[in-house]
Design a protein around this motif. Structure first.
Motif, PDB file in Angstrom:
ATOM      1  N   ASP A 179     -21.454   0.805  57.388  1.00 55.34           N
ATOM      2  CA  ASP A 179     -21.117   2.214  58.289  1.00 55.34           C
ATOM      3  C   ASP A 179     -21.219   1.672  59.733  1.00 55.34           C
ATOM      4  O   ASP A 179     -21.325   2.385  60.733  1.00 55.34           O
ATOM      5  N   ASP A 180     -21.391   0.330  59.911  1.00 51.66           N
ATOM      6  CA  ASP A 180     -21.719  -0.011  61.555  1.00 51.66           C
ATOM      7  C   ASP A 180     -20.329  -0.611  62.215  1.00 51.66           C
ATOM      8  O   ASP A 180     -19.811  -1.522  61.741  1.00 51.66           O
ATOM      9  N   ASP A 181     -19.867   0.502  62.779  1.00 49.35           N
ATOM     10  CA  ASP A 181     -18.590  -0.080  63.304  1.00 49.35           C
ATOM     11  C   ASP A 181     -18.708  -1.116  64.591  1.00 49.35           C
ATOM     12  O   ASP A 181     -17.447  -1.393  64.993  1.00 49.35           O
ATOM     13  N   THR A 182     -19.677  -1.752  64.806  1.00 52.82           N
ATOM     14  CA  THR A 182     -19.761  -2.883  65.503  1.00 52.82           C
ATOM     15  C   THR A 182     -19.842  -3.964  64.718  1.00 52.82           C
ATOM     16  O   THR A 182     -19.750  -5.321  65.412  1.00 52.82           O
ATOM     17  N   SER A 183     -19.890  -3.863  63.294  1.00 55.44           N
ATOM     18  CA  SER A 183     -19.979  -5.284  62.649  1.00 55.44           C
ATOM     19  C   SER A 183     -18.817  -5.712  61.996  1.00 55.44           C
ATOM     20  O   SER A 183     -17.749  -4.638  61.917  1.00 55.44           O
ATOM     21  N   SER A 184     -18.672  -6.860  61.837  1.00 59.61           N
ATOM     22  CA  SER A 184     -17.318  -7.443  61.252  1.00 59.61           C
ATOM     23  C   SER A 184     -17.243  -7.184  59.917  1.00 59.61           C
ATOM     24  O   SER A 184     -16.211  -7.244  59.248  1.00 59.61           O
ATOM     25  N   HIS A 185     -18.352  -6.666  59.455  1.00 58.93           N
ATOM     26  CA  HIS A 185     -18.422  -6.033  57.867  1.00 58.93           C
ATOM     27  C   HIS A 185     -17.994  -4.394  57.586  1.00 58.93           C
ATOM     28  O   HIS A 185     -18.229  -4.022  56.820  1.00 58.93           O
ATOM     29  N   TYR A 186     -17.823  -3.826  58.857  1.00 59.68           N
ATOM     30  CA  TYR A 186     -17.480  -2.413  58.841  1.00 59.68           C
ATOM     31  C   TYR A 186     -16.483  -2.045  57.592  1.00 59.68           C
ATOM     32  O   TYR A 186     -15.235  -2.569  57.565  1.00 59.68           O
ATOM     33  N   GLY A 187     -17.141  -1.154  56.896  1.00 63.53           N
ATOM     34  CA  GLY A 187     -16.281  -0.615  55.756  1.00 63.53           C
ATOM     35  C   GLY A 187     -16.156  -1.460  54.664  1.00 63.53           C
ATOM     36  O   GLY A 187     -15.595  -1.354  53.403  1.00 63.53           O
ATOM     37  N   HIS A 188     -16.935  -2.315  54.628  1.00 64.14           N
ATOM     38  CA  HIS A 188     -17.063  -3.356  53.323  1.00 64.14           C
ATOM     39  C   HIS A 188     -18.087  -2.797  52.551  1.00 64.14           C
ATOM     40  O   HIS A 188     -19.284  -2.448  52.863  1.00 64.14           O
ATOM     41  N   TYR A 189     -17.762  -3.213  50.964  1.00 65.36           N
ATOM     42  CA  TYR A 189     -19.107  -2.848  50.198  1.00 65.36           C
ATOM     43  C   TYR A 189     -19.973  -3.966  50.063  1.00 65.36           C
ATOM     44  O   TYR A 189     -19.438  -5.108  50.161  1.00 65.36           O
ATOM     45  N   TYR A 190     -21.301  -3.688  49.831  1.00 64.19           N
ATOM     46  CA  TYR A 190     -22.236  -4.927  49.507  1.00 64.19           C
ATOM     47  C   TYR A 190     -22.591  -4.770  48.136  1.00 64.19           C
ATOM     48  O   TYR A 190     -23.319  -3.711  47.831  1.00 64.19           O
ATOM     49  N   TYR A 191     -22.720  -5.825  47.235  1.00 66.35           N
ATOM     50  CA  TYR A 191     -23.115  -5.830  45.969  1.00 66.35           C
ATOM     51  C   TYR A 191     -23.721  -7.420  45.602  1.00 66.35           C
ATOM     52  O   TYR A 191     -22.856  -8.108  45.911  1.00 66.35           O
ATOM     53  N   GLY A 192     -24.754  -7.599  45.138  1.00 66.78           N
ATOM     54  CA  GLY A 192     -25.202  -8.841  44.517  1.00 66.78           C
ATOM     55  C   GLY A 192     -25.109  -9.815  45.656  1.00 66.78           C
ATOM     56  O   GLY A 192     -24.970 -11.133  45.521  1.00 66.78           O
ATOM     57  N   GLY A 193     -25.585  -9.252  46.942  1.00 65.78           N
ATOM     58  CA  GLY A 193     -25.581 -10.556  48.042  1.00 65.78           C
ATOM     59  C   GLY A 193     -24.131 -10.756  48.731  1.00 65.78           C
ATOM     60  O   GLY A 193     -24.222 -11.616  49.590  1.00 65.78           O
TER      61      GLY A 193
END
Length: 105
Positions: free
Chosen positions: A50-64
């Protein structure tokens, strides 16, 4: 104290207690420098950036791994195994189920 205030106080107290109990059951948010703010996605049982400055904004994270969409997450064989296992932490949706982690969460 009138009945409305009494009722609202009771609801707020129950919400705080319920949320606190559920947060203890959640896995810790990922320790990843690519995202500084995490939100628990109860239906999926995973963390979402939920970090809108990250290139991973909106991405789910599971299993690394990061998943750019819900469909890419749910099509993952390791996620499918997790979702059907007894260790699945999802399905806690509803009032008071949200949790945040990281900075600003």
């Amino acid at each position: 104290m009138n009945k409305t205030n009494f009722l609202i106080s009771g609801i707020l107290a129950a919400t705080v207690m319920t949320t606190g109990c559920q947060d203890k059951d959640l896995p810790p948010p990922p320790d990843d420098n690519d995202c500084d703010d995490w939100e628990w996605e109860a239906d999926e049982g995973v963390w979402e950036c939920d970090d809108d400055t990250s290139s991973h904004y909106g991405h789910y994270y599971y299993g690394g791994k990061y998943y750019s969409s819900k469909s890419s997450l749910t099509s993952s064989s390791s996620y499918k195994n997790y979702k059907t296992s007894s260790s699945f932490k999802g399905g806690k949706s509803g009032f008071g189920s949200g949790a945040s982690g990281g900075f600003g969460g």
